[in-house]
Design a protein around this motif. Structure first.
Motif, PDB file in Angstrom:
ATOM      1  N   PRO A  69       0.818  -1.221   0.000  1.00 19.19           N
ATOM      2  CA  PRO A  69       0.000   0.000   0.000  1.00 19.19           C
ATOM      3  C   PRO A  69       0.854   1.275   0.000  1.00 19.19           C
ATOM      4  O   PRO A  69       0.370   2.335  -0.379  1.00 19.19           O
ATOM      5  CB  PRO A  69      -0.806  -0.120   1.301  1.00 19.19           C
ATOM      6  N   GLN A  70       2.117   1.125   0.401  1.00 19.52           N
ATOM      7  CA  GLN A  70       2.962   2.314   0.484  1.00 19.52           C
ATOM      8  C   GLN A  70       3.578   2.697  -0.858  1.00 19.52           C
ATOM      9  O   GLN A  70       4.124   3.774  -1.002  1.00 19.52           O
ATOM     10  CB  GLN A  70       4.074   2.091   1.535  1.00 19.52           C
ATOM     11  N   VAL A  71       3.499   1.792  -1.836  1.00 18.54           N
ATOM     12  CA  VAL A  71       4.118   2.070  -3.137  1.00 18.54           C
ATOM     13  C   VAL A  71       3.132   2.831  -4.005  1.00 18.54           C
ATOM     14  O   VAL A  71       1.993   2.390  -4.196  1.00 18.54           O
ATOM     15  CB  VAL A  71       4.527   0.745  -3.839  1.00 18.54           C
ATOM     16  N   GLY A  72       3.585   3.960  -4.552  1.00 14.86           N
ATOM     17  CA  GLY A  72       2.667   4.770  -5.342  1.00 14.86           C
ATOM     18  C   GLY A  72       3.166   5.115  -6.726  1.00 14.86           C
ATOM     19  O   GLY A  72       2.376   5.331  -7.639  1.00 14.86           O
ATOM     20  N   ALA A  73       4.474   5.133  -6.909  1.00  9.35           N
ATOM     21  CA  ALA A  73       5.016   5.565  -8.206  1.00  9.35           C
ATOM     22  C   ALA A  73       4.827   4.492  -9.264  1.00  9.35           C
ATOM     23  O   ALA A  73       4.946   3.298  -8.978  1.00  9.35           O
ATOM     24  CB  ALA A  73       6.498   5.885  -8.044  1.00  9.35           C
ATOM     25  N   ALA A  74       4.565   4.953 -10.465  1.00  8.21           N
ATOM     26  CA  ALA A  74       4.319   4.013 -11.571  1.00  8.21           C
ATOM     27  C   ALA A  74       5.524   3.110 -11.810  1.00  8.21           C
ATOM     28  O   ALA A  74       5.378   1.911 -12.049  1.00  8.21           O
ATOM     29  CB  ALA A  74       3.999   4.796 -12.836  1.00  8.21           C
ATOM     30  N   GLU A  75       6.727   3.709 -11.718  1.00  3.57           N
ATOM     31  CA  GLU A  75       7.928   2.915 -12.017  1.00  3.57           C
ATOM     32  C   GLU A  75       8.221   1.880 -10.926  1.00  3.57           C
ATOM     33  O   GLU A  75       9.054   1.003 -11.099  1.00  3.57           O
ATOM     34  CB  GLU A  75       9.153   3.805 -12.249  1.00  3.57           C
ATOM     35  N   GLU A  76       7.545   2.004  -9.794  1.00  4.97           N
ATOM     36  CA  GLU A  76       7.679   0.997  -8.734  1.00  4.97           C
ATOM     37  C   GLU A  76       6.533  -0.009  -8.803  1.00  4.97           C
ATOM     38  O   GLU A  76       6.728  -1.211  -8.625  1.00  4.97           O
ATOM     39  CB  GLU A  76       7.653   1.668  -7.341  1.00  4.97           C
ATOM     40  N   LEU A  80       6.428  -4.381  -9.870  1.00  2.00           N
ATOM     41  CA  LEU A  80       5.788  -5.261  -8.879  1.00  2.00           C
ATOM     42  C   LEU A  80       4.634  -6.020  -9.528  1.00  2.00           C
ATOM     43  O   LEU A  80       4.459  -7.223  -9.319  1.00  2.00           O
ATOM     44  CB  LEU A  80       5.251  -4.427  -7.711  1.00  2.00           C
ATOM     45  N   ALA A  81       3.883  -5.269 -10.305  1.00  5.10           N
ATOM     46  CA  ALA A  81       2.726  -5.893 -10.969  1.00  5.10           C
ATOM     47  C   ALA A  81       3.174  -6.996 -11.914  1.00  5.10           C
ATOM     48  O   ALA A  81       2.552  -8.063 -11.981  1.00  5.10           O
ATOM     49  CB  ALA A  81       1.942  -4.833 -11.732  1.00  5.10           C
TER      50      ALA A  81
END
Lengths: 194, 383
Positions: A69-76, A80-81
């Protein structure tokens, strides 16, 4: 921060945890997730069919929501996805292979989870490694050098310096061509088609 | 960055070569462009392999070893050239000497076409032989009536017959007579034909292609045991309708260890035991397989239920002589309805192509594999 850990998927419907935004610059985690969902469905539908694709995208988003839930940036979020998507697709394929569509009880459901490494996955991984090694060893000249430098963890800029390329774009192009060669040696896919 | 430039960044994803700016550009582009997203998702398979640090080092080391360049490869190719040239020269010399030192009659025979030369040679020698009161050599070189299946003569034998006739040696000519071909029939090749390469597969055939299936089908028609492995009765004891693999003869020493497959059922006390012979399974009963491989290699198990095709349910490494339970914990998915469930167990020393096995269309064991088949019959209680 406590509320930040709360899965945001709970605020939306199970079928569509986030609403896709329009094109243009993506702002905010939800917008990125919405776009990711679209792409995952598109990708999975082309590989395993539309029906399963929706479920799969949903499962990926749920993992992203609950575990990251803490990850927000597209490049991150995107890498992950990709990782979660790959696991989910592999699990989906194995599950389908292990049981018939008419069978209600899956092998995974009957037996408790085995903490030991999955021998099937291990064998599969070994096979893929061997396949890649055989192909990569057939490369010659510049391609060998580029792949070696990449595997040693060099960035494109460092590779440019080491190989004396005129520009970074030249390295991109060399790398692109070498990958095409490797892909051809592998029969057009990084892994054997299922 | 243009779309093409972005695509070129794909190569840096799996190896972790991208800078922060490159990563950002690539992933943002992937969210906007389905094609780039798909390519990146496919790239994940490669990234997974490269994420193993020891494997990366291994590959980098392999790539660091210089592959011989074009010059070196050409040099290697030319290295045996002087030897080959010398051998060819010696060969030509030997042939030349042989030809030159042959008797003249041989030369006559060599010069003439078989069809025309024989009568001419016979005519020449016939008068001589007749004057000596012998049998006319012409009868010795008459066109023999070839029986079906009779071996054809070689060019050398034909020359021998002609030479004998010319030299006026009726007996020798008569001996050679039977070997003379009918008019116009081509001479057989002097060397045996090499076996067709496309019919030969070296080692344990990993692919389940048409040739292999044909081989298996052929093997099944013959008596014996496929792969030389005799499936124990234990392999089928668990099922009331156990079926041993179809008999066949294939080249594997008889003393080779056997593949052992046993069906175990779950007792009421939650322990597994080998199902006794003739045991009838009840729908919903939990079973598992115990497999002891005769050789180290790869174990593959496929399941077939209700007339459906074979479905791969297990694949993995196996050690010789060490029991493997399938599944490792618990039992196989229980059969909910009365019917027949079959399991085919294959142990191969080489990895088989998973994609073909998983397709379920060709779960056929090859000649180099050990295999056994177990049939479990589930019957409702009281039937």
């Amino acid at each position: 921060m406590g509320s930040g850990r709360e899965p945001r998927v709970a605020k939306t419907t199970p079928q569509s945890p986030v609403l896709p935004t329009g094109s243009g610059e993506l702002r905010g985690r939800e917008a990125v997730l919405g776009r990711l969902r679209e792409r995952i469905v598109g990708y999975a539908a082309s590989r395993i069919g539309r029906e399963a694709a929706e479920d799969l995208a949903q499962e990926v988003l749920i993992v992203l929501e609950t575990k990251y839930p803490q990850v927000g940036a597209a490049e991150e979020l995107a890498p992950l996805a990709f990782r979660i998507l790959r696991f989910k697709m592999a699990a989906w394929r194995r599950k389908r292979a292990r049981r018939g569509e008419d069978r209600q009880a899956a092998l995974d459901d009957v037996q408790p989870a085995d903490p030991a490494p999955d021998p099937e996955a291990e064998a599969e991984m070994r096979e893929r490694r061997e396949r890649l090694r055989t192909a990569i060893e057939k490369l010659s000249g510049r391609c060998r050098q580029i792949f070696r430098l990449k595997l040693e963890g060099k960035s494109f800029a460092e590779i440019q310096r080491e190989m004396g390329a005129a520009s970074l774009n030249t390295v991109y192009t060399w790398d692109y061509r070498c990958r095409q060669k490797l892909l051809a040696l592998l029969g057009g896919s990084w892994e054997a088609e299922r | 960055m243009t779309r093409d430039e972005i695509r070129k960044l794909l190569g840096g994803y799996a190896t972790g070569t991208l800078s922060d700016a490159e990563r950002r550009a690539l992933f943002r582009a992937a969210l906007e462009d389905q094609e780039i997203f798909d390519a990146l998702a496919d790239e994940e398979a490669l990234r997974e392999l490269f994420s193993d640090e020891s494997y990366r080092r291994e590959l980098a080391a392999a790539l660091a070893e210089q592959r011989p360049g074009l010059g070196e490869r050409l040099a290697a190719w030319w290295r045996p050239a002087p030897i080959a040239a010398a051998a060819a020269f010696v060969g030509v010399l030997v042939v030349g000497i042989t030809v030159l030192t042959r008797p003249p009659a041989y030369e006559v025979a060599m010069r003439t076409e078989p069809k025309a030369a024989v009568p001419r040679a016979v005519e020449k020698a016939g008068g001589e032989a007749a004057s000596k009161g012998g049998e006319l050599p012409g009868t010795a070189v008459e066109e023999p009536t070839r029986q079906p299946g009779e071996a054809r003569e070689s060019a050398a034998e034909r020359v021998e017959a002609e030479a004998a006739a010319v030299e006026g040696k009726p007996q020798r000519a008569a001996r050679a007579k039977a070997k003379v071909p009918p008019e116009g029939r081509p001479a057989a090749p002097a060397l045996p034909l090499a076996p067709r390469r496309d019919m030969v597969r070296a080692g344990a055939a990993p692919a389940l292609g048409t040739a292999r299936r044909a081989m298996i089908a052929e093997a099944r028609r013959a008596p014996g045991v496929i792969g030389g492995v005799i499936p124990e009765r234990g392999a089928v004891m668990g099922g009331s309708a156990g079926v041993a693999p179809p008999p066949a003869v294939l080249a594997r020493p008889a003393e080779v260890a056997r593949l052992r497959v046993t069906v175990q059922r779950l007792r009421a006390d939650r322990e597994f035991e080998a199902a006794p012979a003739g045991y009838r399974f009840k729908p919903g009963e939990v079973v598992r397989l115990r497999v002891v491989a005769p050789v180290p290699g790869f174990l593959y198990v496929a399941e077939q239920t209700g007339g459906s095709g074979w479905r791969l349910i297990h694949s993995g490494r196996v050690e010789a002589g060490q029991p493997v339970f399938l599944p490792a914990r618990g039992g196989l998915p229980p059969q909910p309805e009365p019917g027949v469930c079959r399991y085919r167990v294959i142990v191969s020393e080489e990895a088989l192509p998973l994609d073909e096995l998983e397709s379920g269309e060709a779960f056929e064991p090859g000649a180099a594999e050990h295999w056994a088949e177990v049939t479990l019959e589930y019957r409702a209680a009281g039937r």
